[in-house]
Design a protein around this motif. Structure first.
Motif, PDB file in Angstrom:
ATOM      1  N   VAL A   1      62.278  59.494  -0.793  1.00  0.00           N
ATOM      2  CA  VAL A   1      63.728  60.393  -1.010  1.00  0.00           C
ATOM      3  C   VAL A   1      64.793  59.584  -0.727  1.00  0.00           C
ATOM      4  CG1 VAL A   1      64.551  62.560  -0.430  1.00  0.00           C
ATOM      5  CG2 VAL A   1      62.159  62.422  -0.170  1.00  0.00           C
ATOM      6  N   TYR A   2      65.451  59.873  -2.394  1.00  0.00           N
ATOM      7  CA  TYR A   2      66.285  59.476  -2.630  1.00  0.00           C
ATOM      8  C   TYR A   2      67.650  59.348  -1.207  1.00  0.00           C
ATOM      9  CZ  TYR A   2      64.344  57.230  -6.672  1.00  0.00           C
ATOM     10  OH  TYR A   2      62.871  56.878  -7.190  1.00  0.00           O
ATOM     11  N   GLY A   3      69.005  58.535  -1.059  1.00  0.00           N
ATOM     12  CA  GLY A   3      69.711  59.011  -0.341  1.00  0.00           C
ATOM     13  C   GLY A   3      69.537  58.519   1.415  1.00  0.00           C
ATOM     14  N   LEU A   4      68.387  58.425   1.519  1.00  0.00           N
ATOM     15  CA  LEU A   4      68.034  58.507   2.301  1.00  0.00           C
ATOM     16  C   LEU A   4      67.650  56.896   3.190  1.00  0.00           C
ATOM     17  CD1 LEU A   4      65.038  61.043   3.688  1.00  0.00           C
ATOM     18  CD2 LEU A   4      67.318  61.536   3.877  1.00  0.00           C
ATOM     19  N   ARG A   5      68.177  56.961   4.643  1.00  0.00           N
ATOM     20  CA  ARG A   5      68.529  54.801   5.102  1.00  0.00           C
ATOM     21  C   ARG A   5      67.081  54.557   5.398  1.00  0.00           C
ATOM     22  NH1 ARG A   5      73.065  52.960   6.068  1.00  0.00           N
ATOM     23  NH2 ARG A   5      74.372  54.076   5.775  1.00  0.00           N
ATOM     24  N   PHE A  49      61.825  66.728  19.704  1.00  0.00           N
ATOM     25  CA  PHE A  49      62.233  65.344  19.276  1.00  0.00           C
ATOM     26  C   PHE A  49      61.942  64.382  18.276  1.00  0.00           C
ATOM     27  CE2 PHE A  49      59.303  64.180  22.767  1.00  0.00           C
ATOM     28  CZ  PHE A  49      59.329  62.794  22.405  1.00  0.00           C
ATOM     29  N   ALA A  50      60.893  63.983  18.533  1.00  0.00           N
ATOM     30  CA  ALA A  50      60.466  63.012  17.542  1.00  0.00           C
ATOM     31  C   ALA A  50      61.044  62.943  16.117  1.00  0.00           C
ATOM     32  CB  ALA A  50      59.165  62.313  17.628  1.00  0.00           C
ATOM     33  N   VAL A  51      61.396  64.285  15.356  1.00  0.00           N
ATOM     34  CA  VAL A  51      61.395  64.970  13.714  1.00  0.00           C
ATOM     35  C   VAL A  51      63.444  64.958  14.059  1.00  0.00           C
ATOM     36  CG1 VAL A  51      61.924  66.743  12.152  1.00  0.00           C
ATOM     37  CG2 VAL A  51      59.673  66.465  12.951  1.00  0.00           C
ATOM     38  N   THR A  52      63.662  65.311  15.293  1.00  0.00           N
ATOM     39  CA  THR A  52      65.434  64.947  14.884  1.00  0.00           C
ATOM     40  C   THR A  52      66.048  63.498  14.963  1.00  0.00           C
ATOM     41  OG1 THR A  52      65.499  66.379  16.723  1.00  0.00           O
ATOM     42  CG2 THR A  52      67.021  65.383  16.318  1.00  0.00           C
ATOM     43  N   VAL A  53      65.350  61.990  15.932  1.00  0.00           N
ATOM     44  CA  VAL A  53      65.333  60.738  15.594  1.00  0.00           C
ATOM     45  C   VAL A  53      64.921  60.258  14.050  1.00  0.00           C
ATOM     46  CG1 VAL A  53      64.397  58.483  17.029  1.00  0.00           C
ATOM     47  CG2 VAL A  53      64.939  60.348  18.164  1.00  0.00           C
ATOM     48  N   ARG A  54      63.976  61.298  13.961  1.00  0.00           N
ATOM     49  CA  ARG A  54      63.458  60.300  12.143  1.00  0.00           C
ATOM     50  C   ARG A  54      64.861  60.906  11.371  1.00  0.00           C
ATOM     51  NH1 ARG A  54      58.597  60.111   8.646  1.00  0.00           N
ATOM     52  NH2 ARG A  54      59.682  59.754   6.651  1.00  0.00           N
ATOM     53  N   ARG A  55      65.597  61.942  10.910  1.00  0.00           N
ATOM     54  CA  ARG A  55      66.927  62.296  10.940  1.00  0.00           C
ATOM     55  C   ARG A  55      67.601  61.793  10.722  1.00  0.00           C
ATOM     56  NH1 ARG A  55      69.890  67.264  11.398  1.00  0.00           N
ATOM     57  NH2 ARG A  55      67.842  67.913  12.982  1.00  0.00           N
ATOM     58  N   THR A  59      69.937  59.432   7.995  1.00  0.00           N
ATOM     59  CA  THR A  59      71.017  59.522   7.822  1.00  0.00           C
ATOM     60  C   THR A  59      71.961  59.724   8.546  1.00  0.00           C
ATOM     61  OG1 THR A  59      70.781  61.592   8.933  1.00  0.00           O
ATOM     62  CG2 THR A  59      69.650  61.932   7.195  1.00  0.00           C
ATOM     63  N   CYS A  60      72.028  58.727   9.415  1.00  0.00           N
ATOM     64  CA  CYS A  60      73.297  58.452  10.438  1.00  0.00           C
ATOM     65  C   CYS A  60      73.465  56.987   9.905  1.00  0.00           C
ATOM     66  CB  CYS A  60      73.633  58.590  12.270  1.00  0.00           C
ATOM     67  SG  CYS A  60      73.217  60.781  11.898  1.00  0.00           S
ATOM     68  N   ALA A  61      75.062  56.446   9.921  1.00  0.00           N
ATOM     69  CA  ALA A  61      75.044  55.389  10.274  1.00  0.00           C
ATOM     70  C   ALA A  61      76.017  54.885  11.529  1.00  0.00           C
ATOM     71  CB  ALA A  61      75.816  54.821   8.718  1.00  0.00           C
ATOM     72  N   THR A  62      76.489  55.507  11.900  1.00  0.00           N
ATOM     73  CA  THR A  62      77.160  55.553  13.547  1.00  0.00           C
ATOM     74  C   THR A  62      76.732  55.976  14.502  1.00  0.00           C
ATOM     75  OG1 THR A  62      78.865  56.931  13.219  1.00  0.00           O
ATOM     76  CG2 THR A  62      79.730  55.214  12.008  1.00  0.00           C
ATOM     77  N   VAL A  63      76.723  55.648  15.385  1.00  0.00           N
ATOM     78  CA  VAL A  63      76.872  56.581  17.475  1.00  0.00           C
ATOM     79  C   VAL A  63      77.401  57.955  16.668  1.00  0.00           C
ATOM     80  CG1 VAL A  63      76.916  56.814  19.315  1.00  0.00           C
ATOM     81  CG2 VAL A  63      75.746  54.599  18.589  1.00  0.00           C
TER      82      VAL A  63
END
Length: 82
Positions: A1-5, A49-55, A59-63
């Motif tokens: 999917v485009y736009g995901l890290r 939780f494993a799905v949340t960690v993947r997301r 999508t995130c770059a910082t803590v």
């Protein structure tokens, strides 16, 4: 999917979620199981939780961004993320 890290996941073959991983921004997440205290058992309306960690890694770059996602997402079980 485009736009995901892009990210690297350490886990089990065929697992959709992530137990430990790092993305292209260097954001790293490692999970540790936590036994739920009384009254805080399984939440059938939560997200695994494993799905949340993947997301978070996708999508995130910082803590700070990761913390916001974790705090806003109801989960099925308790987990500690380092």
């Amino acid at each position: 999917v485009y736009g995901l890290r892009p990210f690297l996941a350490v886990g089990f073959p065929g697992t959709v979620g992530v137990f430990s991983g790092m993305n292209d921004a260097g954001l790293t997440a490692v999970t540790h199981e936590v036994f739920s205290p009384p009254g805080r058992g399984f939440n059938p309306k939560g997200e695994p939780f494993a799905v949340t960690v993947r997301r978070v890694l996708e999508t995130c770059a910082t803590v700070g961004e990761a913390e916001a996602v974790f705090r806003a997402t109801p989960r099925t079980t308790s987990v500690s993320v380092t």
